[in-house]
Motif scaffolding. Structure first.
Motif, mmCIF file in Angstrom:
data_model
loop_
_atom_site.group_PDB
_atom_site.id
_atom_site.type_symbol
_atom_site.label_atom_id
_atom_site.label_comp_id
_atom_site.label_asym_id
_atom_site.label_seq_id
_atom_site.Cartn_x
_atom_site.Cartn_y
_atom_site.Cartn_z
ATOM 1 N N ARG A 240 -7.331 -61.898 -15.499
ATOM 2 C CA ARG A 240 -7.064 -61.626 -16.907
ATOM 3 C C ARG A 240 -6.833 -60.136 -17.100
ATOM 4 N NH1 ARG A 240 -7.925 -65.889 -20.114
ATOM 5 N NH2 ARG A 240 -7.623 -64.546 -21.921
ATOM 6 N N THR B 279 -7.327 -57.809 -20.355
ATOM 7 C CA THR B 279 -7.801 -57.763 -21.736
ATOM 8 C C THR B 279 -8.064 -56.321 -22.120
ATOM 9 O OG1 THR B 279 -8.844 -59.939 -21.485
ATOM 10 C CG2 THR B 279 -9.526 -58.600 -23.360
ATOM 11 N N ALA C 27 -7.848 -53.523 -25.631
ATOM 12 C CA ALA C 27 -7.803 -53.484 -27.095
ATOM 13 C C ALA C 27 -6.904 -52.364 -27.594
ATOM 14 C CB ALA C 27 -9.216 -53.301 -27.643
ATOM 15 N N GLU D 232 -8.718 -53.434 -14.043
ATOM 16 C CA GLU D 232 -8.571 -54.673 -14.803
ATOM 17 C C GLU D 232 -8.200 -55.848 -13.895
ATOM 18 O OE1 GLU D 232 -9.287 -55.241 -17.883
ATOM 19 O OE2 GLU D 232 -9.611 -53.210 -18.640
ATOM 20 N N ASP E 143 -3.887 -55.231 -29.602
ATOM 21 C CA ASP E 143 -4.704 -55.915 -28.610
ATOM 22 C C ASP E 143 -3.807 -56.703 -27.654
ATOM 23 O OD1 ASP E 143 -6.837 -54.945 -30.023
ATOM 24 O OD2 ASP E 143 -7.434 -56.871 -30.887
ATOM 25 N N ASN F 245 -4.281 -59.664 -24.558
ATOM 26 C CA ASN F 245 -5.171 -60.583 -23.847
ATOM 27 C C ASN F 245 -4.315 -61.565 -23.060
ATOM 28 O OD1 ASN F 245 -7.196 -62.234 -22.917
ATOM 29 N ND2 ASN F 245 -8.072 -62.680 -24.915
ATOM 30 N N SER G 33 -3.750 -64.015 -19.556
ATOM 31 C CA SER G 33 -4.310 -64.741 -18.422
ATOM 32 C C SER G 33 -3.169 -65.018 -17.462
ATOM 33 C CB SER G 33 -4.947 -66.052 -18.880
ATOM 34 O OG SER G 33 -5.447 -66.775 -17.768
#
Length: 257
Positions: free
Chosen positions: A41, A43, A45, A84, A146, A148, A150
């Motif tokens: 992932r 993720t 912000a 990450e 943001d 996010n 996958s």
């Protein structure tokens, strides 16, 4: 200029062809990193600072890389540097640069990155990069919203790095907008665009690119399907007029060579 335009036209004929070795920027993956590899992932912000690292390793640079890791990462972590995730390089479709992988890192914000690079020991650490890598390109930008994501092991991922034509900077965006419907119909979707990144490199005098564009595909021939559409044919002139240089890569979670 004629040779350049011919080279740009060639990009429309490429398919996945050349497998590249896998790469991890962390010398010894932890159990959490091994678990992450099954379903990685990304993720981050709004306001965080994202860095995309594309290294070309030196064959005899392993010892130098280990020294760099031991010095750079602990210092970076003091300022919130976080690894990450990564994608494995499957093929280099159009590029003179031959990166051996792609890794995402983040900082809490851009000021944190500036604090790291202002540390008195940082210049000496950074000066070790040529001993470890033929080139280490780092593209960085503050997050505007943001993100996010996958990354699906069953999917395929493409990255286009584009340097837009300063005389017609809007044409490249016209091209991307014009092919978006065709991309979706071919099982693809735009997942992230890093615009106007800062670029670090020790072995090239290139200016920073204008945009990095990531697309997720259901199948490896997704872009080939796009190229057959009327939308692509209508938009292709904007691509040719809108960029002065472009690089095109394919990646995946586990490597699809």
């Amino acid at each position: 200029m004629t040779n350049h335009r011919s080279a740009l036209t060639l990009i429309s004929t490429f398919t996945i062809a050349m497998a590249m070795p896998s790469y991890s920027l962390v010398a010894q993956p932890s159990s959490s990193q091994e678990s992450e590899a099954a379903n990685p992932r990304l993720t981050v912000a709004k306001g965080q600072y994202l860095s995309i690292i594309m290294p070309e390793e030196k064959e005899d640079g392993d010892a130098a890389r280990q020294v760099y890791y031991r010095q750079a990462f602990p210092l970076g972590q003091k300022f919130g540097l976080k690894r990450e995730t990564q994608l494995k390089m499957d093929s280099i479709e159009f590029s003179n640069y031959k990166p051996t992988g792609l890794v995402f890192f983040s900082y809490p914000d851009q000021e944190s990155e500036k604090q790291l690079t202002s540390q008195p020991e940082w210049p000496a650490i950074k000066a070790q990069r040529p001993e470890a890598w033929n080139e280490l390109r780092i593209y960085s930008a503050a997050m505007r919203e943001d993100l996010n994501l996958s990354f699906d092991p069953a999917k395929y991922y493409s990255l286009v790095v584009a340097w837009t034509n300063p005389d017609k900077p809007e044409d490249y965006q016209r091209y991307l907008s014009g092919i978006e419907k065709a991309v979706h119909s071919a099982g693809g979707r735009f997942i992230y665009k890093m615009k106007n990144p800062k670029m670090e490199a020790h072995a090239t005098s290139l200016n920073a690119p204008s945009q990095l564009t990531f697309v997720e595909w259901d199948a490896p021939n997704g872009f080939a399907k796009v190229q057959k559409t009327e939308d692509y044919k209508a938009s292709a002139p904007y691509f040719r007029s809108g960029v002065t240089k472009v690089e095109f890569y394919y990646m995946s979670v586990n490597g699809k060579s």
